[in-house]
Design a protein around this motif. Structure first.
Motif, PDB file in Angstrom:
ATOM      1  N   PHE A 166      21.039 -10.012-142.331  1.00  0.00           N
ATOM      2  CA  PHE A 166      19.724 -10.175-142.968  1.00  0.00           C
ATOM      3  C   PHE A 166      19.479 -11.628-143.359  1.00  0.00           C
ATOM      4  O   PHE A 166      18.416 -12.187-143.101  1.00  0.00           O
ATOM      5  N   GLY A 167      20.490 -12.267-143.967  1.00  0.00           N
ATOM      6  CA  GLY A 167      20.354 -13.662-144.401  1.00  0.00           C
ATOM      7  C   GLY A 167      20.142 -14.589-143.214  1.00  0.00           C
ATOM      8  O   GLY A 167      19.336 -15.519-143.269  1.00  0.00           O
ATOM      9  N   ARG A 168      20.852 -14.320-142.124  1.00  0.00           N
ATOM     10  CA  ARG A 168      20.694 -15.166-140.931  1.00  0.00           C
ATOM     11  C   ARG A 168      19.273 -15.048-140.384  1.00  0.00           C
ATOM     12  O   ARG A 168      18.673 -16.039-139.969  1.00  0.00           O
ATOM     13  N   LYS A 169      18.753 -13.800-140.411  1.00  0.00           N
ATOM     14  CA  LYS A 169      17.388 -13.579-139.930  1.00  0.00           C
ATOM     15  C   LYS A 169      16.390 -14.330-140.818  1.00  0.00           C
ATOM     16  O   LYS A 169      15.497 -15.008-140.324  1.00  0.00           O
ATOM     17  N   GLU A 170      16.605 -14.227-142.139  1.00  0.00           N
ATOM     18  CA  GLU A 170      15.710 -14.917-143.088  1.00  0.00           C
ATOM     19  C   GLU A 170      15.745 -16.429-142.861  1.00  0.00           C
ATOM     20  O   GLU A 170      14.717 -17.083-142.830  1.00  0.00           O
ATOM     21  N   ARG A 171      16.965 -16.970-142.676  1.00  0.00           N
ATOM     22  CA  ARG A 171      17.093 -18.429-142.514  1.00  0.00           C
ATOM     23  C   ARG A 171      16.452 -18.875-141.195  1.00  0.00           C
ATOM     24  O   ARG A 171      15.790 -19.914-141.133  1.00  0.00           O
ATOM     25  N   ALA A 172      16.594 -18.044-140.146  1.00  0.00           N
ATOM     26  CA  ALA A 172      15.978 -18.388-138.859  1.00  0.00           C
ATOM     27  C   ALA A 172      14.463 -18.399-138.999  1.00  0.00           C
ATOM     28  O   ALA A 172      13.784 -19.288-138.471  1.00  0.00           O
ATOM     29  N   ASN A 173      13.901 -17.450-139.754  1.00  0.00           N
ATOM     30  CA  ASN A 173      12.443 -17.415-139.978  1.00  0.00           C
ATOM     31  C   ASN A 173      11.985 -18.645-140.742  1.00  0.00           C
ATOM     32  O   ASN A 173      10.966 -19.233-140.437  1.00  0.00           O
ATOM     33  N   ASP A 174      12.800 -19.038-141.770  1.00  0.00           N
ATOM     34  CA  ASP A 174      12.448 -20.215-142.571  1.00  0.00           C
ATOM     35  C   ASP A 174      12.391 -21.461-141.686  1.00  0.00           C
ATOM     36  O   ASP A 174      11.507 -22.302-141.823  1.00  0.00           O
ATOM     37  N   GLU A 175      13.359 -21.567-140.755  1.00  0.00           N
ATOM     38  CA  GLU A 175      13.406 -22.751-139.883  1.00  0.00           C
ATOM     39  C   GLU A 175      12.192 -22.814-138.969  1.00  0.00           C
ATOM     40  O   GLU A 175      11.658 -23.873-138.673  1.00  0.00           O
TER      41      GLU A 175
END
Ligand SMILES: Nc1ncnc2c1ncn2[C@@H]1O[C@H](COP(=O)(O)OP(=O)(O)OP(=O)(O)O)[C@@H](O)[C@H]1O
Ligand SMILES: Cc1ncc(CO)c(N)n1
Length: 274
Positions: free
Chosen positions: A263-272
Motif C-alpha cells: 500500500f505504501g509503495r502504491k501511495e509513494r508511486a502516486n505521489d511521484e
C-alpha cells in the motif's frame, strides 16, 4: 511534529505474518510508532501453529504498566488473548484508559485451523472487552460465536452487527473474508450513529492470506491513533489490506503472509506521479 504512538496487546507469530509482528510492521508502514504487550509466544510459520506459550500473568501486567506509563498512546488494539484470565486482566487494565480508542480483534482461530483462544473465553470477551471497544473486528466465524447463531447471508451480517453493537461495542466491522462470495471480499461496518457501510473489494485467488485480520485491524488502529474517524480508518484499512493481498509475497511453503509494503509503495508511486 508529534510522533503518533500506538500499542498492540497480542500474541507473537514467529512466522512474521500475523500477531504482534504484523501489527508492528503495519504501524511502521503507517508512520505510527508501535509498542507491544506480548500475551503469548506462538511457534508458528506459514504451515501452522506448532506451540503456544502464554507469558506469565505478571509479565503481561508489567508490560502493560511499562508501556502505558510512558507512551502517549493514540490508540490500542488487542489480538490473541489466549483465555479468559488474560482477557479479564487486560480489560481491567484498559478500563483505566477510557479515552484511548480501542480496537478489539477477537482472534479465535488461525487460518490453518489452530485454536488461539480457549472456546469458553468468548463469553468473557462479550462481558469484559466488547463493552470497552471503540471498534470490534470479528471475521464471520468469530461473529457467529459472538451472536451464537449462523451468518449465511449479507442480511445476516447486518443483523449480527446490530446484535454485537448491543453488547456494547460502539462500532462493529464484520469481515467477509470467510464468506461464500467468490467475486468480492465484502465487509460490513456499523458505526455508532447506526449507519451501515459495505466495504467491498475484489476477491483474489491466493493462499497468501495469513494475518489478513491482524494487518487490517492494525492499520485501522494506526489511523485512529492519528485522530481519523472510524469510517476513514476502516476505509484506509480496507485499501491497505486489498493491496497487501493483491501484491502477494511468495514467502514460506504454506499459507503465506500478506505484503505489508504494497500500500505504501502504491501511495509513494502516486505521489511521484503528481
Ligand atoms: N482472498 C481475498 N481477497 C481479497 N480480500 C480478502 C481475501 N480474504 C480476505 N480478504 C479481506 O481481508 C480482510 C480480513 O478478512 P478475514 O476475514 O480474512 O480476516 P481474518 O479471518 O480475521 O484473518 P486472519 O485470521 O488470517 O488474521 C477483509 O477485508 C476481507 O474482506
Ligand atoms: C499470534 C497470532 N495472532 C493472530 C493470528 C490470526 O491470524 C495468528 N495466526 N497468530
Amino acid at each position: 511534529m508529534r510522533t503518533v504512538q500506538a500499542c498492540t496487546i497480542a500474541g507473537s507469530d514467529s512466522g512474521g505474518g500475523a500477531g504482534i509482528q504484523a501489527d508492528i510492521k503495519t504501524f511502521q508502514e503507517r508512520e505510527v510508532f508501535g509498542t507491544s504487550v506480548i500475551v503469548a509466544i506462538t511457534a508458528q510459520n506459514t504451515k501452522g501453529v506448532n506451540g503456544i506459550y502464554p507469558i506469565p500473568m505478571q509479565g503481561v501486567q508489567e508490560q502493560l504498566e511499562a508501556v502505558f506509563a510512558d507512551f502517549d498512546l493514540g490508540a490500542v488494539k488487542t489480538g490473541m488473548l489466549v483465555d479468559e484470565t488474560y482477557m479479564i486482566a487486560v480489560a481491567n487494565f484498559l478500563k483505566k484508559y477510557p479515552l484511548i480508542p480501542l480496537v478489539v480483534d477477537p482472534v479465535m482461530i488461525a487460518k490453518g485451523g489452530a485454536s488461539l483462544m480457549a472456546a469458553e473465553a468468548m463469553k468473557e470477551m462479550k462481558e469484559t472487552l466488547v463493552p470497552l471497544a471503540t471498534l470490534i473486528t470479528p471475521n464471520l466465524p468469530e461473529a457467529e460465536e459472538l451472536v451464537e447463531h449462523t451468518i449465511m447471508s449479507e442480511d445476516d451480517m447486518v443483523v449480527a452487527a446490530y446484535e454485537i453493537q448491543k453488547m456494547g461495542s460502539c462500532n462493529v466491522l464484520i469481515k467477509g473474508g470467510h464468506g461464500a462470495n467468490q467475486r468480492e471480499a465484502k465487509d460490513y461496518l456499523l458505526t455508532d450513529d447506526g449507519t451501515g457501510y459495505w466495504l467491498a473489494g475484489p476477491r483474489y485467488e491466493t493462499k497468501h492470506t495469513h494475518g489478513t485480520g491482524c494487518t487490517y485491524s492494525a492499520c485501522i488502529t494506526a489511523e485512529l491513533a492519528k485522530g481519523k474517524s472510524v469510517l476513514e480508518a476502516v476505509r484506509t484499512g480496507k485499501a491497505f489490506i486489498d493491496a497487501a493481498i493483491k501484491d502477494e509475497l511468495k514467502i514460506g511453503h504454506g499459507q503465506g503472509p500478506t505484503n505489508h509494503w504494497a500500500f505504501g509503495r502504491k501511495e509513494r508511486a502516486n505521489d511521484e506521479k503528481n
